[in-house]
Design an enzyme around this catalytic site. Structure first.
Site, PDB file in Angstrom:
ATOM      1  CG  ASP A   1      -0.323  -0.468   2.481  1.00  9.68           C
ATOM      2  OD1 ASP A   1       0.933  -0.451   2.568  1.00  9.68           O
ATOM      3  OD2 ASP A   1      -1.013  -0.628   3.556  1.00  9.68           O
TER       4      ASP A   1
ATOM      5  CG  ASN B   1      -8.634  -1.306  12.616  1.00  6.74           C
ATOM      6  OD1 ASN B   1      -7.843  -2.028  11.914  1.00  6.74           O
ATOM      7  ND2 ASN B   1      -9.121   0.009  11.795  1.00  6.74           N
TER       8      ASN B   1
ATOM      9  CG  HIS C   1      -5.774  -2.181   9.180  1.00  5.86           C
ATOM     10  ND1 HIS C   1      -5.853  -0.901   9.621  1.00  5.86           N
ATOM     11  CD2 HIS C   1      -4.425  -2.490   9.326  1.00  5.86           C
ATOM     12  CE1 HIS C   1      -4.444  -0.405   9.877  1.00  5.86           C
ATOM     13  NE2 HIS C   1      -3.748  -1.326   9.583  1.00  5.86           N
TER      14      HIS C   1
ATOM     15  CD  GLU D   1      -8.572   1.125   7.937  1.00  4.94           C
ATOM     16  OE1 GLU D   1      -8.573   0.456   8.849  1.00  4.94           O
ATOM     17  OE2 GLU D   1      -7.828   2.217   7.938  1.00  4.94           O
TER      18      GLU D   1
HETATM   19  P1  PGA Z   1       2.388  -1.389  12.761  1.00  4.21           P
HETATM   20  O1  PGA Z   1       1.137  -1.485  11.833  1.00  4.21           O
HETATM   21  O2  PGA Z   1       3.376  -2.443  12.175  1.00  4.21           O
HETATM   22  O3  PGA Z   1       3.182  -0.076  12.692  1.00  4.21           O
HETATM   23  O4  PGA Z   1       1.827  -1.773  14.046  1.00  4.21           O
HETATM   24  C1  PGA Z   1       0.668  -2.691  11.126  1.00  4.21           C
HETATM   25  C2  PGA Z   1      -0.497  -2.421  10.305  1.00  4.21           C
HETATM   26  O5  PGA Z   1      -0.932  -1.409  10.783  1.00  4.21           O
HETATM   27  O6  PGA Z   1      -0.785  -3.062   9.465  1.00  4.21           O
END
Ligand code: PGA
Length: 241
Positions: free
Chosen positions: A67, A136, A138, A143
């Protein structure tokens, strides 16, 4: 699912680094799906170490990142493009032309997403996809929502994700509100998936991923339908299992 629990982030970095490099050793022209965020930092560091000590060669590897933010200069320090060069690509021998990102500044973002999917398919598909997970649930920027979005698409980021990611920006207002992301179908087509989670704030999402109902309200739960998923968790992320 293959669930592995480690004492600390350092150990996960070593295990995940070997896992990713093992793929490249077995197939030197591997297609790697890569992720950004805090989670892959140690795995990337270990992949660099394995490259530096001559254990692995990335010269025939191709990568596709999951992404990218929309409307953020790729040279901005917070773009995922900058992140990947700083934390991995600048330190290994992958040819620049083998590195692929969704372009969040494309004039036609839908067209950009379509082309990205076509290119992944034309290359033969992703051999191994590295994933983090949001608190959450995702994966990439898919999302929680009422339906699974299949292929790469434009997404409006949730308030919780903007808040989580604001730690990298000067203020929450500076966090882009849109992104382009691979879809659930793009991720599910990867031949193997390695998902890493660190910390107690991921524990609920991890429990849902492993044991919960498969629902687009927890996008990661769809991984229950994939046949080759390895989870690497620290004790915090595994605390509700
Ligand atoms: P993070 O994010 O590695 O910074 O915890 C993971 C994600 O949001 O996929």
């Amino acid at each position: 699912m293959n669930v592995l629990v480690y004492d600390n982030e350092e150990q996960i970095g070593i295990a995940a680094g070997y896992y990713m490099c093992g793929q490249v050793l077995a197939k030197p022209d591997s297609i790697l799906g890569l992720a950004t965020g805090s989670t892959p930092l140690k795995p990337y560091r270990h992949m660099i170490q394995l490259y530096e000590n001559g254990s692995v060669d990335f010269s025939r590897v191709t990568t596709f990142n999951l992404d990218e933010y929309c409307h953020l200069d790729v040279n901005d320090e917070n773009s995922y493009h900058s992140f990947m060069y700083k934390n991995l690509f600048d330190h290994i021998n992958i040819p620049k032309e083998n590195i692929n990102f969704l372009n969040g500044n494309a004039d036609n973002l839908e067209e950009e997403c379509e082309q990205y999917e076509k290119k992944i398919r034309a290359m033969g598909g992703i051999d191994i996809q590295l994933l983090g997970i949001g608190s959450n649930g995702h994966i990439a920027f898919n999302e929680p929502s009422d339906s699974f979005q299949r292929w790469s698409h434009v997404v409006n980021l949730k308030e919780s994700t903007i808040k989580d990611n604001s730690r990298f920006f000067n203020s929450v207002e500076d966090v882009p509100t849109q992104a382009v992301t691979m879809g659930i179908g793009s991720i599910m087509q990867a031949k193997r998936i390695l998902i890493i989670a660190l910390g107690e704030n991921k524990a609920k999402a991890i429990r849902q991923l492993i044991d919960g109902n498969v629902t687009p309200q927890c996008p990661a739960s769809v991984l229950q339908f994939h046949t080759d998923v390895t989870l690497m968790l620290d004790r915090g992320a595994a605390s509700l299992l």
